[in-house]
Design a protein around this motif. Structure first.
Motif, PDB file in Angstrom:
ATOM      1  N   ARG A 165       0.836  -1.209   0.000  1.00 24.33           N
ATOM      2  CA  ARG A 165       0.000   0.000   0.000  1.00 24.33           C
ATOM      3  C   ARG A 165       0.870   1.258   0.000  1.00 24.33           C
ATOM      4  O   ARG A 165       0.510   2.269  -0.580  1.00 24.33           O
ATOM      5  CB  ARG A 165      -0.919  -0.006   1.230  1.00 24.33           C
ATOM      6  N   PHE A 200       1.701  -1.284  12.599  1.00 22.60           N
ATOM      7  CA  PHE A 200       0.882  -0.367  11.791  1.00 22.60           C
ATOM      8  C   PHE A 200      -0.205  -1.158  11.048  1.00 22.60           C
ATOM      9  O   PHE A 200      -1.363  -0.737  10.975  1.00 22.60           O
ATOM     10  CB  PHE A 200       1.769   0.405  10.809  1.00 22.60           C
ATOM     11  N   TYR A 204      -3.681  -0.066  12.484  1.00 20.37           N
ATOM     12  CA  TYR A 204      -4.151   1.073  11.667  1.00 20.37           C
ATOM     13  C   TYR A 204      -4.499   0.644  10.241  1.00 20.37           C
ATOM     14  O   TYR A 204      -5.626   0.763   9.813  1.00 20.37           O
ATOM     15  CB  TYR A 204      -3.084   2.190  11.616  1.00 20.37           C
ATOM     16  N   CYS A 205      -3.516   0.116   9.540  1.00 24.10           N
ATOM     17  CA  CYS A 205      -3.726  -0.211   8.128  1.00 24.10           C
ATOM     18  C   CYS A 205      -4.168  -1.674   8.011  1.00 24.10           C
ATOM     19  O   CYS A 205      -3.491  -2.512   7.443  1.00 24.10           O
ATOM     20  CB  CYS A 205      -2.436   0.045   7.348  1.00 24.10           C
ATOM     21  N   PRO A 210      -9.068  -0.281   6.996  1.00 20.03           N
ATOM     22  CA  PRO A 210      -7.953   0.593   7.369  1.00 20.03           C
ATOM     23  C   PRO A 210      -8.465   1.968   7.817  1.00 20.03           C
ATOM     24  O   PRO A 210      -9.470   2.452   7.320  1.00 20.03           O
ATOM     25  CB  PRO A 210      -7.142   0.698   6.069  1.00 20.03           C
ATOM     26  N   GLN A 211      -7.752   2.542   8.779  1.00 19.36           N
ATOM     27  CA  GLN A 211      -8.184   3.850   9.322  1.00 19.36           C
ATOM     28  C   GLN A 211      -7.586   4.982   8.470  1.00 19.36           C
ATOM     29  O   GLN A 211      -6.697   5.705   8.909  1.00 19.36           O
ATOM     30  CB  GLN A 211      -7.724   3.976  10.765  1.00 19.36           C
ATOM     31  N   CYS A 212      -8.095   5.089   7.261  1.00 16.44           N
ATOM     32  CA  CYS A 212      -7.466   6.008   6.295  1.00 16.44           C
ATOM     33  C   CYS A 212      -7.685   7.473   6.629  1.00 16.44           C
ATOM     34  O   CYS A 212      -6.821   8.309   6.354  1.00 16.44           O
ATOM     35  CB  CYS A 212      -7.990   5.719   4.891  1.00 16.44           C
ATOM     36  N   CYS A 215      -4.931   8.683   8.825  1.00 14.24           N
ATOM     37  CA  CYS A 215      -3.656   7.975   8.639  1.00 14.24           C
ATOM     38  C   CYS A 215      -2.473   8.949   8.499  1.00 14.24           C
ATOM     39  O   CYS A 215      -2.510   9.858   7.659  1.00 14.24           O
ATOM     40  CB  CYS A 215      -3.738   7.101   7.395  1.00 14.24           C
ATOM     41  N   CYS A 221       0.460   6.797   0.516  1.00 13.86           N
ATOM     42  CA  CYS A 221      -0.365   5.620   0.240  1.00 13.86           C
ATOM     43  C   CYS A 221      -0.720   5.505  -1.241  1.00 13.86           C
ATOM     44  O   CYS A 221      -1.118   6.474  -1.871  1.00 13.86           O
ATOM     45  CB  CYS A 221      -1.630   5.676   1.072  1.00 13.86           C
ATOM     46  N   ASN A 223      -2.797   2.861  -2.049  1.00  9.04           N
ATOM     47  CA  ASN A 223      -3.902   1.904  -2.013  1.00  9.04           C
ATOM     48  C   ASN A 223      -5.011   2.423  -2.928  1.00  9.04           C
ATOM     49  O   ASN A 223      -5.592   3.475  -2.674  1.00  9.04           O
ATOM     50  CB  ASN A 223      -4.427   1.774  -0.577  1.00  9.04           C
ATOM     51  N   ILE A 226      -8.529   3.856  -1.551  1.00  7.80           N
ATOM     52  CA  ILE A 226      -8.826   5.032  -0.711  1.00  7.80           C
ATOM     53  C   ILE A 226      -9.011   6.284  -1.572  1.00  7.80           C
ATOM     54  O   ILE A 226      -8.586   6.333  -2.698  1.00  7.80           O
ATOM     55  CB  ILE A 226      -7.742   5.286   0.355  1.00  7.80           C
TER      56      ILE A 226
END
Ligand code: SF4
Length: 226
Positions: A165, A200, A204-205, A210-212, A215, A221, A223, A226
């Motif tokens: 990511r 992480f 988080y991820c 994931p807590q985007c 973040c 990122c 990914n 998102i």
């Protein structure tokens, strides 16, 4: 990715996890090996629940073999695949005792310290460690990293996901990530890379949610979701 990018990523990870370290509980090197073997497909938290009791009795390979197979298997019965893991750990304990007898005169300094203190040792090389029954490259790397302080990155699913990511690597399989990430991460960050990326990914991820929004690594990122 530039050196400056790596500096920023790992500085931010260090702010999130100031002392990135294993979350498995252990005191002796053999207990570390057992905990890592139990942790496949099982959370560290669940492994710790099991080992909190198990490690009162098991500190070295002989302690495992002094228990009956049934007794040992019962002790680990709340982790996934416990029958298979119990069998593997017993076979590994036997092999470690054989190795200690064979290799005693050719130990590395670290192995010798381990042997003198505990009357057995864990091999300090991937080649030797993976000769132990059912110890694969990832487990071997965790032992080298945690027990012998090698600057090495043992790739699990969290690291594979996070590294892709963040575009530290562009790979499809953890095995491929394992090769690429060692080349990609600068030497100065290797020591903290392993656990900070795992933590992480774990907190988080995460794979599914994931807590985007908040973040700290959002700028890096890649990914597509998102
Ligand atoms: S923005 Fe989301 S997917 Fe990207 S690194 Fe952060 S938590 Fe992971």
């Amino acid at each position: 990715m530039t050196q400056k990018d790596y500096d920023e990523i790992f500085t931010k990870l260090l702010e999130l996890f100031p002392n990135p370290d294993t979350e498995l509980n252990f005191e002796t090197p053999f207990q570390l090996l057992v905990a890592v073997m139990l942790s496949a497909q099982t959370t560290d938290r669940q492994v710790n629940v099991v080992t909190d009791k198990l490690f009162l009795k098991v500190k070295n390979p002989n302690n495992v073999l002094n228990m009956t197979e049934e007794e040992f298997t019962k002790q680990v019965s709340s982790v996934n695949y416990y029958k298979m893991k119990a069998k593997h750990i017993r076979e590994t304990a036997k092999k470690l005792i054989e190795l200690a007898a064979e290799k005693n005169s050719k130990l590395t300094k670290n192995e010798k310290e381990c042997f003198d203190k505990y009357w057995y040792y864990l091999p300090e090389s991937i080649e030797w460690l993976t000769q132990l029954p059912w110890v694969g490259e990832k487990t071997a790397k965790v032992i080298l990293y945690v027990r012998y302080h090698h600057d090495i990155i043992a790739v699990d699913t969290h690291i594979h996901r996070v590294a892709n990511r963040l575009w530290i690597v562009k790979t499809k399989e953890p095995l491929e990530t394992s090769k690429e990430i060692e080349k990609a991460v600068p030497k100065k960050w290797k020591r903290i890379a392993h656990h900070s990326l795992i933590l992480f990914g774990r907190y988080y991820c995460t794979a599914k949610k994931p807590q985007c929004e908040n973040c700290v690594l959002k700028d890096f990122c890649r990914n597509p979701q998102i």
